[in-house]
Design a protein around this motif. Structure first.
Motif: not given
Lengths: 332, 305
Positions: A73-77, A231-239, A142-146
């Motif tokens: 879900g997070g990565y889709a966003i 969660l992605a919207n909350h942290t504004e970050f996915v990893s 590994d570092d994720g996406l802002q």
């Protein structure tokens, strides 16, 4: 038979819900932004735990890879936002669709098996996606996406407003608890629960339980995928860390700690676990100061050494979780 | 061609190490019906013990032997204190309880050895390479790993199939009440089996220590690979674990080495460079999925109890 509403469990749940509803008010009055950030996270993870409870608690399907839907879900966003698609009307349905599709695939394979195989297979598939995320060089690996912007909806809905976002999470959590309750008490839910107790008998009665369980598995996946989008919207970050296997373990802990197969158990469990995570270092520091003095703040860094055995103790002595403990108060 | 051969040897070495971990896991499951997530922690503990004892004694073999013994003891102690109350309970309880143990061990290692990774130096006589074929020299230490692991696998086979202890182990696996009724000390047997499994995992960890950095969480990836192996091989089957471990080792190593080149044949090199790392780490899970579709009970299913 009359239902008694005024039980210790219901009082605790009611107080908890009122408290959760008032967090932004408190936060606005005192300017304590941390508390609201923490509780937004708690609401989102409680939603994930609620979805896990549907399959684990009621369905007896011990999925040890449930955090993978948070990741999907997070990565889709995250990926859509990265590619310049900011509209929530596109992002969210895709997040839901991707979670549903993945749950359908994994469920179709893993529900052919039982018991230990099921646990390990769900774990292995979650790891597959985890490593896929780690290998995604284009999206931060590994570092994720802002996330540069939260999902964009039409005007009254504004995800970037933290108070409004909190209430969206709260509403979605309450909706998912209600939905789970409705599902569980429907004919469909009875088949699911019957299949947990005795699958062979349910089949003998004539229910194609495999299909029922698969649908249930997909519903839980979608619900958790939605939590991932939040969660992605909350942290504004996915990893990839969002779907690390320890996160799946945490979700199971929330469900069991709160009380499996109970309506509000996952919420209670999520609040307890995450608040404990924040307060345990402080508690350790407080408890250790008289003995070791200044070294106590160093000891507090190692709070997980208390947390781990705590899980073991819950398993050994409090099988019904907190919900079960509250229920047992009632009989006294 | 030589490169392929070298990668095959690397794959074999990885597979054998994974077998040592998976064998313990499958043994513990087959006999005690117990899911042990903390098995990866024992692998990690073995590596940390090796780092300490090798530095302490100054001798690699002696240090490794001490580390092996120490992991055996830790395993038996762990069984008596934390695992024993979990027998006969739900698998979910096992998962949750041992998940707690994983957190505990990670934190314990952080306290005792600190957060930084450790290195284990190799002695000179192992830090050379051997000319296997003209143009193919291979590190001695990796050969030593292959030989040791094969020897341990053979010893394990003899232990389980040819000795009195092995007979008791098999008896306990097929019917614990009956074995207990016939006077077998089941409690002691379980402690021994758990210790043996722990020591095998520790051995894998300590042998891996000089190749990789010894660090917190190093056992977790191995644990999940071991899960994949025992799913492919059939839970409870040591023979299945052996075949599946070598399969997984070879597929993983060869996939990582050659997948980018293979993909380049069918797509642009830029596309291949993007997809290959992600895909090669997924390969073994795909294999697992295929095995599950074809044979849901694994390649060598154990007759159900």
């Amino acid at each position: 038979m009359t239902t008694v509403w005024f039980t210790p469990r219901n009082v605790v749940v009611a107080i908890l819900l009122v408290f959760l509803a008032l967090v932004p008010v408190y936060s606005a009055l005192t300017g304590n932004a941390f508390l609201m950030t923490l509780f937004t996270r708690i609401l989102i993870l409680a939603m994930a735990a609620t979805s896990l409870n549907l399959i684990l608690g009621y369905g007896g399907m011990v999925s040890f890879g449930h955090a993978v839907y948070l990741g999907i879900g997070g990565y889709a966003i995250g990926i859509l936002a990265h590619e310049g698609v900011g509209s929530g009307f596109i992002q969210w349905p895709l997040a839901i669709g991707a979670s549903a599709l993945f749950a359908l695939g994994v469920g179709a394979l893993s529900l052919r098996t039982r018991g230990l195989y099921f646990i390990m297979i769900t774990l292995a598939f979650a790891q597959l996606v985890y490593y896929f995320g780690v290998g995604l060089d284009r999206y931060g690996a590994d570092d994720g996406l802002q996330l540069y912007r939260r999902s964009q909806f039409v005007d009254p809905i504004n995800m970037s407003n933290r108070t409004q976002f909190y209430y969206w999470c709260f509403a979605l959590l309450v909706a998912s608890i209600y939905l789970t309750w409705r599902i569980v008490n429907s004919r469909f839910g009875m088949v699911i629960q019957g299949s947990r107790s005795n699958d062979r008998r349910m089949q003998a009665i004539g229910f194609p339980t495999y299909r029922y369980r698969l649908v249930c598995f997909v519903i839980a996946g979608v619900m958790c995928g939605l939590a991932g989008a939040l969660l992605a919207n909350h942290t504004e970050f996915v990893s990839p860390a969002m779907m690390h296997w320890t996160r799946s373990g945490d979700l199971i802990v929330m469900v069991v700690l709160g009380g499996m197969a109970s309506t509000f158990g996952p919420l209670i469990g999520a609040v307890t676990l995450l608040v404990l995570e924040e307060t345990l270092p402080i508690l350790i520091k407080f408890a250790a100061t008289p003995f070791v003095g200044a070294a106590a703040s160093r000891a507090a860094e190692y709070w997980q050494i208390v947390m781990g055995p705590l899980f073991l103790l819950v398993v050994l002595f409090a099988r019904g979780g907190i919900n079960g403990l509250l229920e047992s108060l009632r009989r006294d | 061609m030589l490169l392929v051969l070298e990668q095959c040897l690397n794959g074999l070495q990885l597979g054998l190490l994974l077998f040592l971990v998976a064998a313990g896991l499958t043994l513990i499951f087959g006999i005690m019906d117990m899911v042990n997530l903390a098995h990866g922690s024992l692998y990690m503990i073995g590596a940390y013990f090796a780092a300490t004892f090798v530095a302490w004694t100054g001798d690699f073999v002696l240090g490794a032997a001490l580390a092996f013994g120490a992991t055996l003891l830790v395993g038996m102690l762990l069984e008596v204190i934390a695992i024993r109350p979990l027998y006969g309970r739900d698998h979910l309880d096992h998962v949750l309880g041992t998940f707690g143990l994983v957190l505990f061990f990670n934190e314990l290692v952080r306290i005792v050895w600190g957060p930084a990774g450790l290195r284990v130096p190799l002695p000179d006589w192992l830090n050379t390479s051997v000319q296997l074929l003209p143009g193919l020299s291979y590190p001695t230490y990796r050969i030593a790993i292959i030989v040791t692991a094969l020897a341990v696998a053979l010893l394990l086979y003899i232990l389980v199939m040819r000795t009195r202890l092995g007979m008791l182990i098999r008896a306990g696996a097929s019917n614990r009440e009956m074995a207990g009724a016939l006077g077998v000390n089941i409690k002691l047997l379980y402690t021994l089996v758990f210790g043996l499994g722990a020591a095998l995992a520790g051995l894998a960890g300590l042998m891996q220590a000089p190749i990789l950095t010894v660090q917190i969480g190093m056992g977790e990836n191995v644990l999940i690979l071991a899960f994949v192996i025992i799913i492919i091989g059939g839970i409870g089957s040591i023979r299945g674990a052996f075949v599946a471990a070598i399969m997984v080792g070879l597929i993983d190593t060869i996939g990582r080495a050659f997948l980018p080149d293979i993909l380049r044949l069918v797509m642009t090199s830029r596309g291949a460079a993007t997809v290959a790392p992600a895909l090669s780490s997924m390969m073994i899970y795909l294999v697992m999925a295929i095995v599950l579709v074809v044979r849901p009970q694994g390649l060598f299913p154990v007759a159900s109890k």
